[in-house]
Design a protein around this motif. Sequence first.
Motif, PDB file in Angstrom:
ATOM      1  N   ASN A   1      59.603  41.909  45.198  1.00  0.00           N
ATOM      2  CA  ASN A   1      58.197  42.782  45.187  1.00  0.00           C
ATOM      3  C   ASN A   1      57.721  42.718  43.803  1.00  0.00           C
ATOM      4  O   ASN A   1      56.370  43.028  43.659  1.00  0.00           O
ATOM      5  CB  ASN A   1      58.382  44.207  45.595  1.00  0.00           C
ATOM      6  CG  ASN A   1      58.854  44.117  47.149  1.00  0.00           C
ATOM      7  OD1 ASN A   1      58.375  43.212  47.957  1.00  0.00           O
ATOM      8  ND2 ASN A   1      59.670  44.988  47.589  1.00  0.00           N
TER       9      ASN A   1
ATOM     10  N   ALA B   1      53.716  39.802  41.990  1.00  0.00           N
ATOM     11  CA  ALA B   1      52.858  40.798  42.071  1.00  0.00           C
ATOM     12  C   ALA B   1      52.650  41.523  40.843  1.00  0.00           C
ATOM     13  O   ALA B   1      51.673  41.792  40.346  1.00  0.00           O
ATOM     14  CB  ALA B   1      53.337  41.794  43.167  1.00  0.00           C
TER      15      ALA B   1
ATOM     16  N   PHE C   1      48.672  35.307  48.667  1.00  0.00           N
ATOM     17  CA  PHE C   1      47.861  36.438  49.378  1.00  0.00           C
ATOM     18  C   PHE C   1      48.199  36.860  50.708  1.00  0.00           C
ATOM     19  O   PHE C   1      48.347  37.959  50.942  1.00  0.00           O
ATOM     20  CB  PHE C   1      46.448  35.808  49.540  1.00  0.00           C
ATOM     21  CG  PHE C   1      45.671  35.778  47.848  1.00  0.00           C
ATOM     22  CD1 PHE C   1      45.427  36.826  47.130  1.00  0.00           C
ATOM     23  CD2 PHE C   1      45.226  34.376  47.759  1.00  0.00           C
ATOM     24  CE1 PHE C   1      44.765  36.434  46.152  1.00  0.00           C
ATOM     25  CE2 PHE C   1      44.669  34.163  46.712  1.00  0.00           C
ATOM     26  CZ  PHE C   1      44.525  35.476  45.738  1.00  0.00           C
TER      27      PHE C   1
ATOM     28  N   ARG D   1      51.786  38.697  49.845  1.00  0.00           N
ATOM     29  CA  ARG D   1      51.819  39.819  49.116  1.00  0.00           C
ATOM     30  C   ARG D   1      51.097  40.936  49.691  1.00  0.00           C
ATOM     31  O   ARG D   1      51.088  41.963  49.744  1.00  0.00           O
ATOM     32  CB  ARG D   1      51.552  39.466  47.562  1.00  0.00           C
ATOM     33  CG  ARG D   1      52.539  38.429  46.824  1.00  0.00           C
ATOM     34  CD  ARG D   1      53.224  39.432  46.195  1.00  0.00           C
ATOM     35  NE  ARG D   1      54.305  40.142  46.922  1.00  0.00           N
ATOM     36  CZ  ARG D   1      55.657  39.859  46.356  1.00  0.00           C
ATOM     37  NH1 ARG D   1      55.928  39.178  45.410  1.00  0.00           N
ATOM     38  NH2 ARG D   1      56.648  40.418  47.217  1.00  0.00           N
ATOM     39  N   GLN D   2      49.538  40.497  49.994  1.00  0.00           N
ATOM     40  CA  GLN D   2      48.668  41.314  50.332  1.00  0.00           C
ATOM     41  C   GLN D   2      48.357  41.319  51.756  1.00  0.00           C
ATOM     42  O   GLN D   2      47.358  41.828  52.300  1.00  0.00           O
ATOM     43  CB  GLN D   2      47.302  41.058  49.724  1.00  0.00           C
ATOM     44  CG  GLN D   2      47.627  41.109  48.045  1.00  0.00           C
ATOM     45  CD  GLN D   2      46.422  40.924  46.951  1.00  0.00           C
ATOM     46  OE1 GLN D   2      45.530  40.427  47.652  1.00  0.00           O
ATOM     47  NE2 GLN D   2      46.478  40.944  45.933  1.00  0.00           N
ATOM     48  N   LYS D   3      49.128  40.585  52.595  1.00  0.00           N
ATOM     49  CA  LYS D   3      49.268  40.632  54.091  1.00  0.00           C
ATOM     50  C   LYS D   3      47.694  40.335  54.511  1.00  0.00           C
ATOM     51  O   LYS D   3      47.091  40.584  55.743  1.00  0.00           O
ATOM     52  CB  LYS D   3      49.406  41.771  54.582  1.00  0.00           C
ATOM     53  CG  LYS D   3      50.755  42.554  54.208  1.00  0.00           C
ATOM     54  CD  LYS D   3      51.995  41.900  54.983  1.00  0.00           C
ATOM     55  CE  LYS D   3      53.497  42.459  54.384  1.00  0.00           C
ATOM     56  NZ  LYS D   3      53.845  41.460  53.530  1.00  0.00           N
ATOM     57  N   MET D   4      47.312  39.309  53.859  1.00  0.00           N
ATOM     58  CA  MET D   4      45.968  38.806  54.280  1.00  0.00           C
ATOM     59  C   MET D   4      46.125  37.786  55.508  1.00  0.00           C
ATOM     60  O   MET D   4      47.055  37.140  55.577  1.00  0.00           O
ATOM     61  CB  MET D   4      45.122  37.988  53.290  1.00  0.00           C
ATOM     62  CG  MET D   4      44.555  38.946  52.203  1.00  0.00           C
ATOM     63  SD  MET D   4      43.545  37.826  51.164  1.00  0.00           S
ATOM     64  CE  MET D   4      43.188  38.903  49.789  1.00  0.00           C
TER      65      MET D   4
ATOM     66  N   ALA E   1      42.762  34.231  53.403  1.00  0.00           N
ATOM     67  CA  ALA E   1      43.628  33.792  51.889  1.00  0.00           C
ATOM     68  C   ALA E   1      43.031  32.629  51.527  1.00  0.00           C
ATOM     69  O   ALA E   1      42.993  32.283  50.374  1.00  0.00           O
ATOM     70  CB  ALA E   1      44.929  33.840  52.718  1.00  0.00           C
TER      71      ALA E   1
ATOM     72  N   LYS F   1      40.024  33.472  49.216  1.00  0.00           N
ATOM     73  CA  LYS F   1      40.608  33.731  48.145  1.00  0.00           C
ATOM     74  C   LYS F   1      41.073  32.638  47.255  1.00  0.00           C
ATOM     75  O   LYS F   1      41.018  32.510  45.940  1.00  0.00           O
ATOM     76  CB  LYS F   1      41.621  35.026  48.198  1.00  0.00           C
ATOM     77  CG  LYS F   1      41.078  36.189  48.671  1.00  0.00           C
ATOM     78  CD  LYS F   1      40.505  36.800  47.686  1.00  0.00           C
ATOM     79  CE  LYS F   1      41.352  37.697  46.532  1.00  0.00           C
ATOM     80  NZ  LYS F   1      40.711  38.375  45.560  1.00  0.00           N
TER      81      LYS F   1
ATOM     82  N   CYS G   1      47.842  37.448  42.139  1.00  0.00           N
ATOM     83  CA  CYS G   1      47.916  38.947  42.399  1.00  0.00           C
ATOM     84  C   CYS G   1      47.467  39.711  41.249  1.00  0.00           C
ATOM     85  O   CYS G   1      48.017  41.100  41.467  1.00  0.00           O
ATOM     86  CB  CYS G   1      49.224  39.213  42.934  1.00  0.00           C
ATOM     87  SG  CYS G   1      49.280  38.779  44.620  1.00  0.00           S
TER      88      CYS G   1
END
Lengths: 293, 328
Positions: B88, B92, B119, B122-125, B130, B133, B173
């Motif tokens: 984690n 990040a 993405f 990490r950001q559950k896109m 994603a 991005k 991130c």
Amino acid sequence: MSDPEIVAAYEAKWGLDQPLPVQYINYMKNLFQGDLGTSIRTKQPVLSDLAQYIPATFEMATFATLISIILGLLFGLLSAARHNKLPDHVLRVISLMGISIPAFWLSILCLYFFYLRLGIVPGSGRVSAEWLGASFPTGFLIFDAITYGEPDLLRDALSHLILPSFVLAASTMGILTRTVRSSMLEAMQQDYVRTARAKGLSEGRVLRHHVLKNGLIPSVTMFGLSYGSLLGGTVLVETIFSYPGIGLYAYKAASTLDFPAIMGTTLFIAAVNVLMNFFVDIIYALIDPRIRY
Amino acid sequence: MGEVLLEVKDLRTQFSTEHGIAPAVDGISFQLEKGKTLGIVGESGSGKSVTSLSIMRLLQEPAGRIAGGQILFKGEDLVKLSEKEMQNIRGAHISMIFQEPMTALNPVYTVGEQIAKVFMVRQKMKKKQARQKAIEMLALVGIPSPETRVDNYPHQLSGGMRQRVVIAIALACNPELLIADEPTTALDVTIQAQILELMKNLQKKLKTSMIMITHDLGIIYEMADEVLVMYCGQIVESGSMQEVFHHMLHPYTEGLMHSIPRLSDEAEELSTIEGIVPSLYELPKGCRFHPRCPYARKLCQTEEPELLEVSPGHCSRCHRYSDMWKEG
């Protein structure tokens, strides 16, 4: 040896009185017209002989291929994931045995245990006696049994198939295990795997997404190469199991000097091998974006 | 003094090999303030890359392991974290750029997929978002026509482009700390300048703290606020960039500085530091640099020097600044 007249007549009949280049040209001419000559032993056209035996060998080779790919992949991945630990050592010994134990010996050993001692599989042939008179529409027993809804036939055919397929698969399985293992281990050492870890991906994700795809590329080549030896192996295995396929046909042809049949089978196996490697090249382009044709 | 983001205390990292145990990092300590850049400089084998891999906890275990010390990131000791917790942090909060752009990207995925993955994980896109991005990131690192480049495979890009992609992955991130391990070594000089410029601008824009690892003092001069000079797994000199460059204290730093070829030089041959870096298995007694040091005395062969604060904030591991030197 015997009456020169009979010999001369025989030679004339099979074209053996012609010079070798002429014989070759004749053979090639016929070949391009789809004529592989006539078998001396069966007195049938070689092509129709082959057509009769191909389904049986195709079934066994497909079965053996499935066994070797599934076990080879599984063992190889497990071996790489548990590198230098107990499962790795055990699997390495198994794959080494698969490669080095001769097929004829393994056949006899398997027959002795599973047929003679345990009696859990039938000993030889493709089907049991009760099915021998029956005619099968396509010749592919498994396919026919499923399409015509004959579960008894399916069970019978599978039980005849399992032992010879396993023996046939042993060496390919061993080779695949070793290739998968080493290419996975190599892929794990690559810089991009470190990049993937640095992104914060979990170990499982790293293995599934970044190691697996790269690690499988060499294994696909290896599979294409070993398919040829798998077909070659049918000669021994089919002979020992009296399994009526191309291999048994080739053995009988060779032992009776049935040269049109020998050439026909050789040609067939070579063609399948070329075809297999052609497919492998196509698969290559699908999994490796650096390869474009 | 600003807020401390990273504090390394007496870090020791060892590699066990068939030749024995190599103390690749041997008790180093430093601090990094928020928004600042720390330059770590040294020859190959001085332990600078191992330091960065230790912070990322990306050492090849079990051969390499952290044998002692603390790595405090925002007060939390990374050494004590589980692999799961560390995952984690990576990407990040702390990201890393590697030396070899040619091999740092996975050949079987498009660059877009490799950036978008960050993405998505990490950001559950969602995939589509994603990808969008990823295109933004490619534009941010200055890749022309990012909408088409996003579907390129690494082998379709040049070395400089790939390194930009690697930077895009690292910055995806918006991490608080970016570790760059010789990010320009594999690139040619004009591309080097572009990449450094890009990193400098992005650092300002995103307010990222950075550890810049290099053997090139020129890069340190361009980028760093603080400098650590490493030799054989130890810090031999540390201080602010200005101090270290203008009042260098350690003979090894002097050697590094003199090895930079200058346009004004009349000499035909390049000057070097005499001798070679000693093997980590057979470190010299006393000062580790003494076999190559022009000032070495008897004292240097027997006594290991301490890291002394010679002037405020400026430390050196050399006997010349100790009391023993004046006595003997």
